[in-house]
Design a protein around this motif. Structure first.
Motif, mmCIF file in Angstrom:
data_model
loop_
_atom_site.group_PDB
_atom_site.id
_atom_site.type_symbol
_atom_site.label_atom_id
_atom_site.label_comp_id
_atom_site.label_asym_id
_atom_site.label_seq_id
_atom_site.Cartn_x
_atom_site.Cartn_y
_atom_site.Cartn_z
ATOM 1 N N ASN A 16 -0.080 6.651 11.786
ATOM 2 C CA ASN A 16 0.499 5.390 12.260
ATOM 3 C C ASN A 16 -0.606 4.454 12.764
ATOM 4 O O ASN A 16 -0.593 4.015 13.908
ATOM 5 N N GLN A 17 -1.583 4.191 11.925
ATOM 6 C CA GLN A 17 -2.654 3.305 12.379
ATOM 7 C C GLN A 17 -3.271 2.446 11.279
ATOM 8 O O GLN A 17 -3.986 1.487 11.579
ATOM 9 N N THR A 18 -2.992 2.749 9.998
ATOM 10 C CA THR A 18 -3.680 2.025 8.929
ATOM 11 C C THR A 18 -3.319 0.539 8.938
ATOM 12 O O THR A 18 -4.198 -0.321 8.805
ATOM 13 N N ALA B 278 2.240 7.653 7.514
ATOM 14 C CA ALA B 278 2.230 8.577 6.372
ATOM 15 C C ALA B 278 2.692 9.927 6.895
ATOM 16 O O ALA B 278 2.208 10.392 7.934
ATOM 17 N N ILE C 255 -4.999 4.574 -2.529
ATOM 18 C CA ILE C 255 -6.344 5.125 -2.454
ATOM 19 C C ILE C 255 -6.162 6.632 -2.532
ATOM 20 O O ILE C 255 -5.481 7.220 -1.681
ATOM 21 N N ALA D 165 0.861 -1.197 0.000
ATOM 22 C CA ALA D 165 0.000 0.000 0.000
ATOM 23 C C ALA D 165 0.891 1.240 0.000
ATOM 24 O O ALA D 165 1.771 1.371 0.852
HETATM 25 P P1 AMP Z 1 -1.017 6.161 8.371
HETATM 26 O O1 AMP Z 1 -1.662 5.146 9.249
HETATM 27 O O2 AMP Z 1 -1.980 7.116 7.722
HETATM 28 O O3 AMP Z 1 0.109 6.903 9.069
HETATM 29 O O4 AMP Z 1 -0.370 5.386 7.122
HETATM 30 C C1 AMP Z 1 0.411 4.217 7.298
HETATM 31 C C2 AMP Z 1 0.539 3.499 5.980
HETATM 32 O O5 AMP Z 1 -0.760 3.082 5.530
HETATM 33 C C3 AMP Z 1 1.131 4.286 4.808
HETATM 34 O O6 AMP Z 1 2.539 4.315 4.832
HETATM 35 C C4 AMP Z 1 0.590 3.468 3.627
HETATM 36 O O7 AMP Z 1 1.343 2.284 3.444
HETATM 37 C C5 AMP Z 1 -0.808 3.092 4.119
HETATM 38 N N1 AMP Z 1 -1.778 4.109 3.664
HETATM 39 C C6 AMP Z 1 -2.277 5.165 4.347
HETATM 40 N N2 AMP Z 1 -3.109 5.881 3.573
HETATM 41 C C7 AMP Z 1 -3.126 5.292 2.364
HETATM 42 C C8 AMP Z 1 -3.777 5.552 1.110
HETATM 43 N N3 AMP Z 1 -4.598 6.586 0.940
HETATM 44 N N4 AMP Z 1 -3.553 4.687 0.077
HETATM 45 C C9 AMP Z 1 -2.746 3.631 0.232
HETATM 46 N N5 AMP Z 1 -2.096 3.333 1.370
HETATM 47 C C10 AMP Z 1 -2.276 4.143 2.420
#
Ligand code: AMP
Length: 249
Positions: free
Chosen positions: A125-127, A119, A63, A6
């Motif tokens: 830091n939760q996806t 991101a 996404i 992702a």
């Molecule tokens: P976050 O939890 O937003 O800090 O993102 C952690 C990770 O989730 C990112 O490094 C991506 O690998 C994935 N991720 C977050 N948002 C997206 C997005 N819109 N599309 C694809 N992968 C995502």
């Protein structure tokens, strides 16, 4: 083994972000966008697994808006085989992103899903963790080493006290930390070849996922400007200031 990676399109890490005048968000007009650095590490790890003969196919997914195809093409130039764009103009919260990724996981049936740990635009830091909860897969977050052994993956994690290694049954979720690897640059021939690699576009509706948010951003503000520093003449003066002015010792 199929690996799903992702990747997120974010403001380039070199850009000094500006807040919109109405405090509704970050101004993205004419701003350089790039692949999130932790996602570059995720792509690199998948490519290394393919080079070792462990992975057979790498699918990258993002996404975002139609312009996020640029980051997918970059991932294809770095070695991914195929790309999926879940086209969505709105900025989604992590749960909606995780639900969409779950739908892609259900469709693609990867053995390993690699995400960045964070991101750099939202710092959520939760996806990855949410995706692990939704899929029921084991998770190895903040990975600094990933070793696939049979139907298991050993993930060395960077934790506060040092390193922790967990063994996860496949399929599993891994999120990348900074020291996992050093991503390569895409070569010009590979950038050209990437233009011909398959890139499929789907919508959240087609995946049967509602992206309605339960969160509302009330206000976005720039951090307070830091006041200028001073030079002290001696250690004694430094200690005195730390004690009586900063009150940190
Ligand atoms: P976050 O939890 O937003 O800090 O993102 C952690 C990770 O989730 C990112 O490094 C991506 O690998 C994935 N991720 C977050 N948002 C997206 C997005 N819109 N599309 C694809 N992968 C995502």
């Amino acid at each position: 083994m199929k690996v799903l990676v992702a990747v997120k399109r974010v403001v380039d890490y070199n850009v000094k972000v500006r807040v919109k005048a109405d405090n509704s968000g970050v101004d993205l007009a004419n701003v350089k966008m790039s692949m999130n650095p932790f996602c570059e590490i995720a792509v690199e790890e998948a490519v290394r697994l393919k080079e070792k003969g462990v992975a057979t196919e790498i699918v990258v997914v993002t996404i975002g808006p139609a312009t996020a195809q640029e980051q997918l093409r970059t991932a294809l130039a770095l070695g991914a085989d195929r790309a999926v764009l879940v086209e969505c103009a709105d900025e989604l919260n992590s749960l909606a992103v995780a639900k969409l990724l779950k739908a892609v996981v259900d469709k693609e049936q990867p053995q390993l899903v690699i995400l960045g740990k964070q991101a750099i635009d939202s710092d959520n830091n939760q996806t990855g963790q949410m995706l692990a909860a939704l899929t029921g897969f084991g998770q190895g977050t903040f990975a600094s080493k990933v070793e696939v052994a049979g139907d298991k993956v050993n993930v060395t994690r960077e934790i506060d006290g040092g390193l922790q290694t967990v063994a996860l049954n496949l399929p599993a979720i891994v999120t990348t930390d900074l020291r996992l690897n050093e991503p390569r640059y895409a070569s010009l021939p590979n950038i050209m070849k990437a233009k011909k690699k398959p890139l499929e576009t789907v919508t959240p509706d087609a995946l049967g996922v509602s992206t309605a948010s339960t969160n509302k951003t009330l206000k976005v503000e720039a951090p307070a400007a830091r006041s200028a520093g001073i030079k002290v003449k001696s250690v004694a003066e430094l200690v005195e200031k730390l004690k009586n002015e900063a009150k940190v010792i």
